[in-house]
Design a protein around this motif. Sequence first.
Motif, mmCIF file in Angstrom:
data_model
loop_
_atom_site.group_PDB
_atom_site.id
_atom_site.type_symbol
_atom_site.label_atom_id
_atom_site.label_comp_id
_atom_site.label_asym_id
_atom_site.label_seq_id
_atom_site.Cartn_x
_atom_site.Cartn_y
_atom_site.Cartn_z
ATOM 1 N N PRO A 117 0.819 -1.209 0.000
ATOM 2 C CA PRO A 117 0.000 0.000 0.000
ATOM 3 C C PRO A 117 0.852 1.257 0.000
ATOM 4 C CG PRO A 117 0.151 -0.878 2.212
ATOM 5 C CD PRO A 117 0.845 -1.858 1.316
ATOM 6 N N ARG A 118 0.247 2.345 -0.404
ATOM 7 C CA ARG A 118 0.915 3.649 -0.332
ATOM 8 C C ARG A 118 0.913 4.171 1.103
ATOM 9 N NH1 ARG A 118 -0.932 8.907 -3.905
ATOM 10 N NH2 ARG A 118 0.408 10.468 -2.926
ATOM 11 N N THR A 119 -0.208 3.955 1.797
ATOM 12 C CA THR A 119 -0.389 4.437 3.162
ATOM 13 C C THR A 119 -1.116 3.367 3.963
ATOM 14 O OG1 THR A 119 -0.591 6.711 2.360
ATOM 15 C CG2 THR A 119 -1.385 6.284 4.586
ATOM 16 N N VAL A 120 -0.753 3.258 5.236
ATOM 17 C CA VAL A 120 -1.470 2.373 6.152
ATOM 18 C C VAL A 120 -2.052 3.228 7.267
ATOM 19 C CG1 VAL A 120 -1.328 0.431 7.738
ATOM 20 C CG2 VAL A 120 0.002 0.401 5.630
ATOM 21 N N VAL A 121 -3.342 3.109 7.466
ATOM 22 C CA VAL A 121 -4.060 3.885 8.473
ATOM 23 C C VAL A 121 -4.509 2.938 9.585
ATOM 24 C CG1 VAL A 121 -6.024 5.393 8.920
ATOM 25 C CG2 VAL A 121 -4.906 5.424 6.685
ATOM 26 N N GLY A 122 -4.213 3.306 10.825
ATOM 27 C CA GLY A 122 -4.630 2.485 11.950
ATOM 28 C C GLY A 122 -5.637 3.213 12.813
ATOM 29 N N LEU A 123 -6.730 2.553 13.167
ATOM 30 C CA LEU A 123 -7.704 3.163 14.064
ATOM 31 C C LEU A 123 -7.286 3.054 15.523
ATOM 32 C CD1 LEU A 123 -11.170 2.378 12.500
ATOM 33 C CD2 LEU A 123 -9.535 4.171 11.976
ATOM 34 N N ALA A 294 -9.087 13.809 7.049
ATOM 35 C CA ALA A 294 -8.171 14.943 6.899
ATOM 36 C C ALA A 294 -6.751 14.559 7.290
ATOM 37 C CB ALA A 294 -8.653 16.116 7.739
ATOM 38 N N CYS A 295 -6.610 13.730 8.325
ATOM 39 C CA CYS A 295 -5.280 13.267 8.740
ATOM 40 C C CYS A 295 -4.616 12.448 7.630
ATOM 41 C CB CYS A 295 -5.390 12.421 10.007
ATOM 42 S SG CYS A 295 -5.709 13.349 11.506
ATOM 43 N N VAL A 296 -5.393 11.590 7.000
ATOM 44 C CA VAL A 296 -4.833 10.758 5.933
ATOM 45 C C VAL A 296 -4.439 11.613 4.728
ATOM 46 C CG1 VAL A 296 -5.305 8.852 4.353
ATOM 47 C CG2 VAL A 296 -6.133 8.756 6.713
ATOM 48 N N LEU A 297 -5.296 12.550 4.346
ATOM 49 C CA LEU A 297 -4.983 13.410 3.207
ATOM 50 C C LEU A 297 -3.756 14.270 3.494
ATOM 51 C CD1 LEU A 297 -8.556 14.551 2.115
ATOM 52 C CD2 LEU A 297 -7.110 12.795 1.069
ATOM 53 N N ALA A 298 -3.610 14.744 4.731
ATOM 54 C CA ALA A 298 -2.431 15.527 5.090
ATOM 55 C C ALA A 298 -1.170 14.685 4.952
ATOM 56 C CB ALA A 298 -2.573 16.063 6.520
ATOM 57 N N ALA A 299 -1.237 13.431 5.369
ATOM 58 C CA ALA A 299 -0.086 12.542 5.233
ATOM 59 C C ALA A 299 0.251 12.310 3.767
ATOM 60 C CB ALA A 299 -0.361 11.213 5.936
ATOM 61 N N GLY A 302 2.088 15.211 2.437
ATOM 62 C CA GLY A 302 3.307 15.592 3.124
ATOM 63 C C GLY A 302 3.134 16.769 4.051
ATOM 64 N N GLU A 303 1.946 16.980 4.547
ATOM 65 C CA GLU A 303 1.659 18.103 5.438
ATOM 66 C C GLU A 303 1.471 17.621 6.867
ATOM 67 O OE1 GLU A 303 -1.822 19.847 3.809
ATOM 68 O OE2 GLU A 303 -0.828 20.625 2.008
ATOM 69 N N ASP A 304 1.551 18.562 7.816
ATOM 70 C CA ASP A 304 1.304 18.222 9.209
ATOM 71 C C ASP A 304 -0.161 17.851 9.407
ATOM 72 O OD1 ASP A 304 3.928 18.766 9.851
ATOM 73 O OD2 ASP A 304 3.510 20.855 10.434
ATOM 74 N N ALA A 305 -0.390 16.959 10.356
ATOM 75 C CA ALA A 305 -1.774 16.570 10.658
ATOM 76 C C ALA A 305 -2.546 17.758 11.201
ATOM 77 C CB ALA A 305 -1.784 15.435 11.674
#
Length: 321
Positions: A117-123, A294-299, A302-305
């Motif tokens: 994956p490009r990104t892994v998101v954890g709840l 929004a947190c995922v899109l910021a990542a 390359g932006e801060d959360a």
Amino acid sequence: MAGVTSADVARESGVSRTTVSYVLNDTEGTSISEATRRRVLETAARLGYAPSAAARALRSGRSDLVLCVLPDWPVGPVVETILDHLADALGERNLSVLVHHVRGERPLSHLWRAVTPRTVVGLTPFDPDEARGMRQAGIQVVSTGVDDPAAQDPQPRIGRIQVDRLVAGGPRRIGYATTDDRRVADFADRRLAGVRAACAEYGLAAPLVIPVPVDAGAGATAVAAWRAAGVDGVAAYNDEVAFAVLAGARIAGLAVPRDLAVIGVDDVPLAALASPPLTTVTQAIEREASYLAACVLAALDGEDAPAPPHGGPVLVERDSA
């Protein structure tokens, strides 16, 4: 046909593997006739060829897949709302979401190494070694803090709001309808801690705790036990458990809230349609889901959360308490 490769497509189409690659990846700047392009696409479809996600990511230098790691929680309205918001936000970036529901002890690395994956998101927060391994592999890691133990815990506050509402309506002996689902026992215990603390502050007896499966018969059994103990107000772990309590009250011939007040948590869509409409506590899950996206899109950018949203659980007053 199982295990179809680009070589199979090339052989069936009568073209080179390079041509197949150019067609299937829609490579610009190539001089491939429309007839050849059509023949390759039709052959790939007929054979059931699916390009490797890992190979596609290797060629392009980036994946279009976001892996969302869901803990071993039941998938109900709250989790569905979170996933819907995430899928909608990422879909606008032409990214796909793969949801992995954790089961057993199999390491997460077995999955992310397979799907790249490009990104892994954890709840919930990742194991530090897993997070380190993903970052070393060039994968973005986003730990959302939806249930981060280091963050301010809203769960006891939910229990306190429930007791505040029950006491305001008159009940002086409180019952707590907890869940029988051990996967969410930690949430239930933290909410119960808030109920217990609030009862103590009001000078009330400790709440009478009964596990209530989401079943009318179980609700009736619990209601009978509460009534025998003088309970006249019940705080439920969530709205679904509260529905079982309402059903039990109907079976017992009790009037809600006159004989037994009931309050839930989550404000699921059916809460307003219950009989009577269910008083509940909302966690503003739409707001939390938007924050997660929004947190995922910021990542990804390359932006801060973004800063966490303000506000906490809020009472939704209806007719059951």
